[in-house]
Design a protein around this motif. Structure first.
Motif, PDB file in Angstrom:
ATOM      1  N   ALA A 185      -7.393  -9.534  10.458  1.00 15.08           N
ATOM      2  CA  ALA A 185      -6.787  -8.749  11.536  1.00 15.08           C
ATOM      3  C   ALA A 185      -5.885  -7.663  10.967  1.00 15.08           C
ATOM      4  N   ALA A 186      -5.112  -7.998   9.923  1.00 12.92           N
ATOM      5  CA  ALA A 186      -4.218  -7.014   9.311  1.00 12.92           C
ATOM      6  C   ALA A 186      -5.016  -5.889   8.659  1.00 12.92           C
ATOM      7  N   ALA A 187      -6.129  -6.258   7.992  1.00 10.53           N
ATOM      8  CA  ALA A 187      -6.959  -5.235   7.354  1.00 10.53           C
ATOM      9  C   ALA A 187      -7.595  -4.315   8.393  1.00 10.53           C
ATOM     10  N   LEU A 188      -8.025  -4.904   9.515  1.00 13.09           N
ATOM     11  CA  LEU A 188      -8.619  -4.103  10.581  1.00 13.09           C
ATOM     12  C   LEU A 188      -7.584  -3.165  11.190  1.00 13.09           C
ATOM     13  N   ALA A 189      -6.366  -3.675  11.399  1.00 17.03           N
ATOM     14  CA  ALA A 189      -5.300  -2.838  11.955  1.00 17.03           C
ATOM     15  C   ALA A 189      -4.966  -1.692  11.018  1.00 17.03           C
ATOM     16  N   ALA A 190      -4.943  -1.956   9.723  1.00 18.48           N
ATOM     17  CA  ALA A 190      -4.660  -0.895   8.757  1.00 18.48           C
ATOM     18  C   ALA A 190      -5.764   0.144   8.745  1.00 18.48           C
TER      19      ALA A 190
ATOM     20  N   VAL B 183      -7.751   0.918  11.269  1.00 15.08           N
ATOM     21  CA  VAL B 183      -7.644   1.707  12.497  1.00 15.08           C
ATOM     22  C   VAL B 183      -6.524   2.732  12.386  1.00 15.08           C
ATOM     23  N   ALA B 184      -5.402   2.299  11.784  1.00 13.09           N
ATOM     24  CA  ALA B 184      -4.238   3.186  11.672  1.00 13.09           C
ATOM     25  C   ALA B 184      -4.520   4.402  10.799  1.00 13.09           C
ATOM     26  N   THR B 185      -5.413   4.213   9.815  1.00 14.86           N
ATOM     27  CA  THR B 185      -5.677   5.321   8.879  1.00 14.86           C
ATOM     28  C   THR B 185      -6.924   6.119   9.238  1.00 14.86           C
ATOM     29  N   SER B 186      -7.642   5.679  10.277  1.00 13.57           N
ATOM     30  CA  SER B 186      -8.873   6.392  10.672  1.00 13.57           C
ATOM     31  C   SER B 186      -8.511   7.654  11.461  1.00 13.57           C
ATOM     32  N   PRO B 187      -9.262   8.732  11.291  1.00 10.39           N
ATOM     33  CA  PRO B 187      -8.992   9.956  12.054  1.00 10.39           C
ATOM     34  C   PRO B 187      -9.277   9.748  13.536  1.00 10.39           C
ATOM     35  N   THR B 188      -8.456  10.359  14.357  1.00 15.00           N
ATOM     36  CA  THR B 188      -8.639  10.245  15.813  1.00 15.00           C
ATOM     37  C   THR B 188      -9.881  11.011  16.243  1.00 15.00           C
ATOM     38  N   VAL B 189     -10.713  10.332  17.017  1.00 12.73           N
ATOM     39  CA  VAL B 189     -11.950  10.981  17.477  1.00 12.73           C
ATOM     40  C   VAL B 189     -11.641  11.888  18.659  1.00 12.73           C
TER      41      VAL B 189
END
Length: 588
Positions: free
Chosen positions: A575-580, A582-588
């Motif tokens: 869950a922490a890896a997924l949250a990280a 998402v946080a670093t992915s560019p906004t679509v």
């Protein structure tokens, strides 16, 4: 002129003072050393330092200590005896040095500095009068233990060394007084008392040492009673360092042409057929085989896909939860064939559990048409054909009884504690909280005083450097600052186990790689791998300065807590890896 006889009988104050001055002068006290021998195979595990003096050559140390007490200098003389033991240097091969101290000297503020100068050692607490207040003595011994000292209670069975005294001091060694050893082979009452002391010592995780062994008959009877260690004239008189075990004693303990004793095989067969639990059956067979000189048996039964230790004799470090295929034991289980290894040093499958093993034999145990466990025997000499046949016969006895018994798991207080502590793990909201909660839970469950969790999940590399995830207790800093290479050795040790823990004696941690923990003050240890369902991600270590014993049902509960921790950690980290991400992915 005052003679030594007069001095011993009615010493004047002036006589007492002259003797003390002579004893405390340079060279006034020297030391003789008597070997302490492992009964299973005749290996020397230590030497007792025994004070001698040319200034009082006709007097025993007990007498001149009593005279020193009259002069108000007993503590000074006792400390001088301990210091004199240093002159010979450390015993060979890192074996133990046993030194005598009274309860009064154990409280003396000068003793800790002397202990720091000693090599690996045991403080034999001797009694010349009853202890009125145990609390200060317990505090002092606790501090000495934390610095590396081990403790023995001397002369148990005589004088003030009662069972209550032993319980108060919690020793690592119980020395059985020579009054119980002499004539043991011809006196059923003495034999019963010695067996009771042996059972008591095993229950509290201590080793027994029989004192005053003088005849082969006494030594054979002590071995049959399961006594761990022995010393006495038969095994070596007090003398200059460092004496070997005499040939006569070697012939009893590890004969050049050993024989197999079969006189009570009918009794074993009857006892096995009457046993009502699998644990009792395994203990009966282990006890019988251990009485054959130099054999160190253990019995493993499969449970939950791993091999759990049901009985053991002599092993210092318990390899529990063996995965099928691990070690010679696990290989015999998987291959479903007997394995006899003549030279363990030449077999890469061998797992060290006690120094001095020469050969190993593993016999698969079958019940209801399948392999359900393994009878394993380590030996300190090459196994004879007759010994191999005896092991096979014992395996057959086990198999027949296992056919009629259901393999059951133990229940009790530890299981109740598990059900109480497990929900706490579910409440953690981060991996940091979870590892801290797991440490707190297993520390409460075991009573061990310190712990650490190392994480190996920091990267994709299977050999990623360990990261300290959480610590607790008085030795938290000691564990957290272990070298990465040392932590890696602990990880490798448990990589194909469900746990590894000290075998109930202070010799347990002499086996690498756990010796590094002993050198840092640990007396007991529990090592448990934490897995995410596929691979090892973390290692949990618990240590204790005061105890080396871990009940089997407690180990079961600890393993279950770590199993829950592993699955929960995997979910939190994902869950922490997924949250990280998402946080670093560019906004679509």
């Amino acid at each position: 002129m005052t003679t030594d006889t007069d001095l011993a009988a009615v010493p004047t104050d002036a006589d007492a003072e002259r003797l003390v001055v002579a004893l405390l002068s340079p060279g006034g006290i020297h030391t003789a050393f008597q070997p302490v021998v492992r009964v299973a195979d005749g290996t020397i595990v230590g030497y007792e330092a025994l004070a001698r003096s040319n200034a009082a050559a006709d007097l025993t140390p007990d007498v001149w200590l009593e005279i020193a007490e009259r002069a108000g200098r007993r503590d000074d003389v006792e400390l001088a005896c301990v210091e004199a033991a240093l002159a010979a240097g450390p015993p060979p091969d890192g074996v133990l040095l046993f030194v005598n101290v009274s309860p009064d000297v154990a409280l003396d503020p000068r003793l800790p500095a002397l202990c720091r100068a000693l090599p690996r050692h045991v403080l034999e607490v001797t009694e010349h009068r009853a202890v009125d207040d145990y609390e200060p003595l317990q505090d002092s011994l606790r501090a000495l233990r934390s610095s590396g000292s081990m403790v023995a209670v001397d002369d148990v069975g005589a004088g003030y060394a009662s069972m209550a005294h032993v319980l108060q001091l919690g020793p690592s060694f119980i020395k059985i007084d020579r009054s119980l050893v002499q004539g043991l082979h011809s006196d059923s009452r003495r034999r019963a008392l010695v067996e009771a002391l042996q059972a008591f010592a095993s229950a509290i995780g201590a080793l027994t040492i029989a004192e005053g062994v003088e005849t082969p008959e006494e030594l054979r009877e002590l071995r049959a009673a399961g006594v761990d260690l022995a010393q006495g004239y038969l095994l070596g008189r007090p003398q200059a360092p460092w004496a070997e075990v005499p040939t006569q004693a070697k012939q009893v303990l590890a004969p050049i042409t050993p024989t197999v004793q079969l006189e009570d095989l009918e009794g074993l067969t009857r006892a096995v057929s009457e046993a009502v639990t699998t644990g009792d059956v395994c203990e009966l067979v282990g006890q019988y085989l251990s009485r054959q000189g130099g054999l160190l048996p253990s019995v493993y039964l499969e449970r939950g896909g791993v091999l759990r230790c049901q009985s053991r004799r002599g092993q210092w470090l318990v390899m529990d939860g063996l995965h099928p295929g691990t070690g010679i034991t696990g290989a015999a289980f998987v291959e479903e064939n007997e394995i006899v290894c003549e030279d363990v040093d030449a077999d890469p499958r061998y797992r060290l559990a006690i120094p001095g093993v020469c050969s190993e034999m593993a016999v698969p145990l079958r019940a209801s048409g399948r392999v359900v466990g393994v009878l394993n025997v380590d030996a300190v000499a090459p196994l004879l054909p007759a010994q191999r046949d005896l092991v096979r016969h014992c395996a057959e006895l086990l198999e027949r009884r296992l056919e009629t018994l259901q393999l059951v798991r133990s229940t009790g207080a530890a299981l109740n504690d598990l059900s109480r502590l497990a929900p706490i793990l579910a409440q953690a909201t981060s991996s940091e909280e979870l590892t801290a909660a797991a440490l707190a839970a297993v520390s409460e469950l075991t009573g061990f005083d310190s712990g650490c969790v190392w994480s190996f999940a920091a990267g994709a590399d299977a050999h990623a450097a360990p990261v300290v995830a959480s610590t607790c207790g008085i030795d938290a800093d000691v564990l957290a600052t272990l070298e990465p290479d040392d932590v890696e050795l602990l990880r490798v040790l448990v990589s194909d186990l469900t746990s590894c823990y000290s075998g109930g004696t202070d010799l347990s941690l002499a086996v690498p790689p756990t010796h590094m923990l002993r050198e840092r003050g640990a007396r007991g240890v529990i090592l448990v791998p934490i897995r995410d369902g596929w691979g090892l991600t973390d290692v949990l270590a618990l240590t204790s300065r005061t105890t080396s014993y871990v009940p089997a049902d407690v180990v079961d509960a600890v393993e279950n807590l770590c199993l829950l921790t592993g699955s929960r950690l995997a979910a939190l980290r994902s869950a922490a890896a997924l949250a990280a991400l998402v946080a670093t992915s560019p906004t679509v």
